[in-house]
Motif scaffolding. Structure first.
Motif, PDB file in Angstrom:
ATOM      1  N   TYR A 127     -17.406  68.678  24.802  1.00  0.00           N
ATOM      2  CA  TYR A 127     -18.735  68.287  25.281  1.00  0.00           C
ATOM      3  C   TYR A 127     -18.959  66.763  25.246  1.00  0.00           C
ATOM      4  O   TYR A 127     -19.418  66.165  26.226  1.00  0.00           O
ATOM      5  N   ASP A 134     -20.908  61.018  31.781  1.00  0.00           N
ATOM      6  CA  ASP A 134     -22.261  60.856  32.342  1.00  0.00           C
ATOM      7  C   ASP A 134     -22.700  59.399  32.227  1.00  0.00           C
ATOM      8  O   ASP A 134     -23.280  58.827  33.151  1.00  0.00           O
ATOM      9  N   ASP A 148     -30.410  62.628  17.106  1.00  0.00           N
ATOM     10  CA  ASP A 148     -29.292  63.580  17.043  1.00  0.00           C
ATOM     11  C   ASP A 148     -28.192  63.256  18.061  1.00  0.00           C
ATOM     12  O   ASP A 148     -27.086  63.774  17.950  1.00  0.00           O
TER      13      ASP A 148
HETATM   14  P1  TYM Z   1     -30.768  67.859  24.378  1.00  0.00           P
HETATM   15  O1  TYM Z   1     -30.926  68.621  25.646  1.00  0.00           O
HETATM   16  O2  TYM Z   1     -30.442  68.602  23.134  1.00  0.00           O
HETATM   17  O3  TYM Z   1     -32.078  67.020  24.062  1.00  0.00           O
HETATM   18  C1  TYM Z   1     -32.647  66.172  25.031  1.00  0.00           C
HETATM   19  C2  TYM Z   1     -33.167  64.899  24.368  1.00  0.00           C
HETATM   20  O4  TYM Z   1     -34.147  65.222  23.384  1.00  0.00           O
HETATM   21  C3  TYM Z   1     -33.811  64.624  22.129  1.00  0.00           C
HETATM   22  N1  TYM Z   1     -34.264  65.513  21.058  1.00  0.00           N
HETATM   23  C4  TYM Z   1     -35.072  65.141  20.059  1.00  0.00           C
HETATM   24  N2  TYM Z   1     -35.652  63.963  19.764  1.00  0.00           N
HETATM   25  C5  TYM Z   1     -36.442  63.911  18.660  1.00  0.00           C
HETATM   26  N3  TYM Z   1     -36.661  64.986  17.863  1.00  0.00           N
HETATM   27  C6  TYM Z   1     -36.100  66.180  18.117  1.00  0.00           C
HETATM   28  N4  TYM Z   1     -36.328  67.226  17.339  1.00  0.00           N
HETATM   29  C7  TYM Z   1     -35.259  66.299  19.267  1.00  0.00           C
HETATM   30  N5  TYM Z   1     -34.558  67.329  19.816  1.00  0.00           N
HETATM   31  C8  TYM Z   1     -33.953  66.832  20.907  1.00  0.00           C
HETATM   32  C9  TYM Z   1     -32.296  64.500  22.176  1.00  0.00           C
HETATM   33  O5  TYM Z   1     -31.828  63.527  21.278  1.00  0.00           O
HETATM   34  C10 TYM Z   1     -32.064  64.117  23.621  1.00  0.00           C
HETATM   35  O6  TYM Z   1     -32.250  62.735  23.809  1.00  0.00           O
HETATM   36  N6  TYM Z   1     -26.179  65.861  24.754  1.00  0.00           N
HETATM   37  C11 TYM Z   1     -27.558  65.703  25.151  1.00  0.00           C
HETATM   38  C12 TYM Z   1     -27.754  65.708  26.655  1.00  0.00           C
HETATM   39  C13 TYM Z   1     -26.904  64.733  27.409  1.00  0.00           C
HETATM   40  C14 TYM Z   1     -27.145  63.333  27.489  1.00  0.00           C
HETATM   41  C15 TYM Z   1     -26.115  62.845  28.367  1.00  0.00           C
HETATM   42  C16 TYM Z   1     -28.079  62.467  26.933  1.00  0.00           C
HETATM   43  C17 TYM Z   1     -25.819  65.023  28.167  1.00  0.00           C
HETATM   44  N7  TYM Z   1     -25.342  63.884  28.748  1.00  0.00           N
HETATM   45  C18 TYM Z   1     -26.033  61.485  28.680  1.00  0.00           C
HETATM   46  C19 TYM Z   1     -27.993  61.109  27.247  1.00  0.00           C
HETATM   47  C20 TYM Z   1     -26.962  60.636  28.110  1.00  0.00           C
HETATM   48  C21 TYM Z   1     -28.372  66.855  24.557  1.00  0.00           C
HETATM   49  O7  TYM Z   1     -27.850  67.848  24.177  1.00  0.00           O
HETATM   50  O8  TYM Z   1     -29.722  66.666  24.605  1.00  0.00           O
END
Ligand code: TYM
Length: 330
Positions: A127, A134, A148
């Motif tokens: 992943y 990206d 995270d």
């Molecule tokens: P994802 O889909 O889990 O979460 C999207 C975004 O929300 C943020 N986030 C949070 N921020 C604060 N508190 C929380 N509890 C919380 N939960 C989620 C995440 O940090 C994220 O910014 N791998 C990434 C998706 C991705 C991505 C990328 C991001 C794929 N390619 C390229 C940036 C650039 C993900 O799983 O986000």
């Protein structure tokens, strides 16, 4: 060097207040400063099993959410990751220079693998190489994310440097951008774990699609700390600190100002006021999501334009990458 911002969300479910505060709220501000590319990372979503029909619904819900929170398609490019094939191609190439030990250290992988011990696909493991693709495909300089995702952005920097050393200067080294307060919003039902789409209890999160009564119920039932002082103290008062952080982001009021207002008052007062603030902020977003979903024509137009803009940059970059690596014919 030109600044460029890219970020993304997995279309695995509705988005919640943690996604909004940690990531999307930053995007809305940044789009006034830099060219921005916001993708809906459906290839990442399938690293855990998805229902195909529901996945396509979630992709559109996510696109609608981007627009509803204030992403302006005249300024920013909103697109679906899988529609620009270069993401998958570069992800593969970067996977060849990513070390197994580096991937094994990723906490998101360790957490997700633990939860699905009997069903861990190779895609879940690799992943971060796709996430690096990206980011690196667009010469991204800024990646606004929640805390995270910091580890993944760090690994992206390592992979970019390694590629540049091996094949010659090709990729820009990106930087993560996280909120000073709110980079990690915690669960309402348990302030020791982050607010998460995959939480077992719906009391963990406030979805951006929750109705007013649900929002109020979830906040009134939120776990609090022992004692009764309403102060910002992540170590001694993690639950109250989380509520104050959400309050700050919903209203723009400083933490100090909130502490002053609630001095001598009880947790119930804080929760009541917070519920009002969240309803006032999230309500209009929820209504706009519903409007965009009712008018798919506008969403399709935005996603087509976003894909074309992303494709243009991706095509140029991948030509260089293929040449540097020696793929195909001259
Ligand atoms: P994802 O889909 O889990 O979460 C999207 C975004 O929300 C943020 N986030 C949070 N921020 C604060 N508190 C929380 N509890 C919380 N939960 C989620 C995440 O940090 C994220 O910014 N791998 C990434 C998706 C991705 C991505 C990328 C991001 C794929 N390619 C390229 C940036 C650039 C993900 O799983 O986000």
């Amino acid at each position: 060097m030109k600044s460029l911002c890219l970020s993304g969300v997995q279309p695995t479910n509705f988005l919640h207040v943690g996604n909004y505060i940690g990531a999307l709220k930053q995007w809305v501000e940044i789009q006034h400063r830099f060219p921005c590319y916001f993708c809906i990372v459906d290839l990442h979503a399938i690293t855990v099993a998805q229902d195909p029909k529901q996945l396509r619904e979630n992709v559109l819900n996510t696109a609608a959410t981007y627009l509803a929170v204030g992403i302006d398609p005249k300024r920013s490019h909103v697109f679906i990751q899988s529609e620009v094939h270069e993401h998958a191609e570069l992800g593969w190439i970067l996977g060849t220079i990513t070390r197994i030990a580096e991937l094994e250290r990723m906490t998101q992988f360790k957490d997700k693998a633990k939860r699905r011990a009997d069903n861990v696909g190779v895609g879940l493991f690799t992943y971060p190489a796709l996430m690096a693709a990206d980011i690196l495909l667009y010469d991204t300089t800024v990646v606004p994310v929640g805390e995270d995702q910091m580890q993944h952005v760090e690994l992206t920097r390592t992979i970019a440097r390694r590629f540049n050393t091996t094949f010659g200067d090709t990729f820009v080294i990106p930087q993560a951008l996280i909120q000073k307060q709110g980079a990690r919003i915690m669960g309402l039902d348990d302030p020791s774990v982050k607010m998460s789409k995959s939480a077992t209890s719906t009391m963990n999160y406030i979805a951006l699609t929750d109705d007013d009564d649900t929002i109020r119920k979830k906040i009134m039932r939120a776990v609090t700390d022992s004692g009764k002082d309403i102060v910002y103290d992540p170590d001694k008062k993690p639950a109250v600190t989380n509520l104050l952080t959400i309050f700050h982001h919903m209203t723009g009021r400083t933490i100090k100002d909130l502490e002053n207002e609630f001095e001598g008052k009880g947790y119930g007062d804080l929760k009541k006021a917070l519920a009002d603030a969240v309803i006032a902020h999230v309500g209009p977003i929820r209504d706009k999501i519903a409007e965009y979903r009712k008018d798919p024509k506008e969403l399709m137009r935005v996603l087509d334009a976003g894909r074309d803009a992303a494709q243009e940059l991706a095509t140029t970059k991948m030509k260089i990458v293929r040449e540097r690596v020696g793929l195909g014919r001259a």
